[in-house]
Design an enzyme around this catalytic site. Structure first.
Site, PDB file in Angstrom:
ATOM      1  N   PRO A   2      40.565  31.212  39.222  1.00 20.31           N
ATOM      2  CA  PRO A   2      39.777  30.995  37.994  1.00 20.31           C
ATOM      3  C   PRO A   2      38.541  31.906  37.962  1.00 20.31           C
ATOM      4  O   PRO A   2      37.829  32.012  38.957  1.00 20.31           O
ATOM      5  CB  PRO A   2      39.354  29.527  38.090  1.00 20.31           C
ATOM      6  CG  PRO A   2      40.004  28.965  39.302  1.00 20.31           C
ATOM      7  CD  PRO A   2      40.545  30.075  40.113  1.00 20.31           C
ATOM      8  N   GLU A   3      38.330  32.545  36.828  1.00 22.66           N
ATOM      9  CA  GLU A   3      37.147  33.384  36.631  1.00 22.66           C
ATOM     10  C   GLU A   3      36.308  32.747  35.520  1.00 22.66           C
ATOM     11  O   GLU A   3      36.616  31.640  35.068  1.00 22.66           O
ATOM     12  CB  GLU A   3      37.570  34.820  36.284  1.00 22.66           C
ATOM     13  CG  GLU A   3      38.427  35.464  37.381  1.00 22.66           C
ATOM     14  CD  GLU A   3      38.832  36.909  37.077  1.00 22.66           C
ATOM     15  OE1 GLU A   3      38.070  37.619  36.414  1.00 22.66           O
ATOM     16  OE2 GLU A   3      39.925  37.307  37.511  1.00 22.66           O
TER      17      GLU A   3
END
Ligand SMILES: [Zn+2]
Length: 272
Positions: A2-3
Site C-alpha cells: 500500500p502506498e
C-alpha cells in the site's frame, strides 16, 4: 504494497464509520508487528475503553487519535490490511493480529500476511519522531521548492522518490508512474534535474497520487479498501508491470530493470 493513495482510501472509508466510537474489546495475537510496544498487555491497556477521536494519514501510516491523548499508529508495511466488519469477528484467520470491537458492534481488524507492518501506541507529541518522514506531497503547503530541497542529492531519482525520509507516501508503483508522467528517466541522478524538469516532476507527483486516490488505489494482490473492496488504479498503469509491452504514447517497448533492489519500468524514448 500500500502506498499513499491506498492508505488515503482506507482512511476515507473508515473515518466516518469509526471516529467517535469506543473500543470495547481488544484481542491481540503476539507478532513482531507489535515490537515497538513494551508488551501486548500494555498495548491492550492503552486501547481498551478508549474512544477514537480522529483518523489521519501520514505517508503510508494511519494515525488513530485516542481520547487518552495518545495515537495508535499503524504502518501497513508490505501486506498489511485494515478492515471493518459490520459484526463482531470470531476470527480464526491466522494472519489477523489485532481485533478491536467497537461500541456499535463493528470490528476493526488488522491482518498482515508477511508481518512487515508496525502497530504501536505513542503520545501525539512523539508521532513525528517515531515515523521520521519527509513532507506530505499532497499537502497545500508542499511546493516545488520543497521538492527541490529534498531531492538535492546525487542518488537516483527513482530511489529518492521512494525514500520515506525524503518525501512521504510514494513507493514502487507510483514512482514508476510519476516518472513516466514527468518524462524523466528513473536512472537519472536527482541533482541533474533542471528546474523545468523539477517543476514537471512536482506536478506529476501530485497528479498521479490524486489520480490514484480517485481510482481508490491499486490492487495487485492484497490491497483492499476499508470495506474489503479492490482498487481500480491497476487498470490505468502506463508503465508499471508493462515491461515488454509498447508505450501508449510512442510505441517504443517499455523496459524493466532493477534499481536499488526494486523493479523499475520506463519508456526509454519518452523518459530522458
Ligand atoms: Zn514512450
Amino acid at each position: 504494497m500500500p502506498e499513499l493513495p491506498e492508505v488515503e482510501t482506507v482512511k476515507n472509508d473508515l473515518s466516518e464509520k469509526i471516529v467517535g466510537r469506543r473500543m470495547v474489546e481488544i484481542r491481540i495475537r503476539p507478532a513482531r508487528i507489535f515490537r515497538r510496544n513494551s508488551s501486548g498487555a500494555s498495548l491492550r491497556k492503552k486501547l481498551v475503553e478508549k474512544k477514537i477521536t480522529g483518523l489521519e494519514r501520514r505517508g503510508k501510516a494511519l494515525l488513530f487519535t485516542l481520547d487518552s491523548g495518545e495515537v495508535l499508529v499503524i504502518r501497513l508495511g508490505m501486506t498489511g490490511q485494515i478492515m471493518l466488519s459490520p459484526e463482531p469477528v470470531r476470527c480464526r484467520d491466522k494472519h489477523t493480529y489485532l481485533i478491536a470491537t467497537l461500541d456499535d458492534g463493528c470490528a476493526l481488524r488488522y491482518r498482515d500476511i508477511r508481518k512487515f507492518g508496525q502497530v504501536f501506541v505513542t503520545p501525539l507529541s512523539g508521532v513525528e519522531e517515531c515515523l521520521q518522514m519527509g513532507p506530505e506531497p499532497l499537502h497545500d503547503r508542499f511546493r516545488a521548492s520543497h521538492l527541490e530541497q529534498v531531492l538535492d542529492s546525487p542518488a537516483r531519482i527513482k530511489t529518492l522518490l521512494m525514500d520515506q525520509r525524503k518525501i512521504a507516501g510514494i513507493g514502487n508503483i507510483y514512482s514508476d508512474e510519476i516518472l513516466f508522467a514527468a518524462g524523466i528517466n528513473p536512472l537519472r541522478s536527482a541533482r541533474s534535474l533542471t528546474s523545468r524538469e523539477m517543476k514537471r516532476l512536482y506536478h506529476a507527483i501530485r497528479q498521479v497520487l490524486r489520480d490514484g486516490i480517485e481510482k481508490r488505489g491499486t490492487t495487485i494482490r492484497d490491497f483492499r479498501d476499508g470495506l474489503g473492496r479492490p482498487g481500480r488504479y491497476q487498470h490505468h498503469f502506463r508503465v508499471y508491470q508493462r515491461g515488454g509491452q509498447t508505450c501508449l504514447i510512442c510505441k517504443t517497448t517499455i523496459e524493466r530493470m532493477r534499481v536499488g533492489g526494486r523493479s523499475c519500468h520506463f519508456c526509454p524514448s519518452c523518459q530522458n
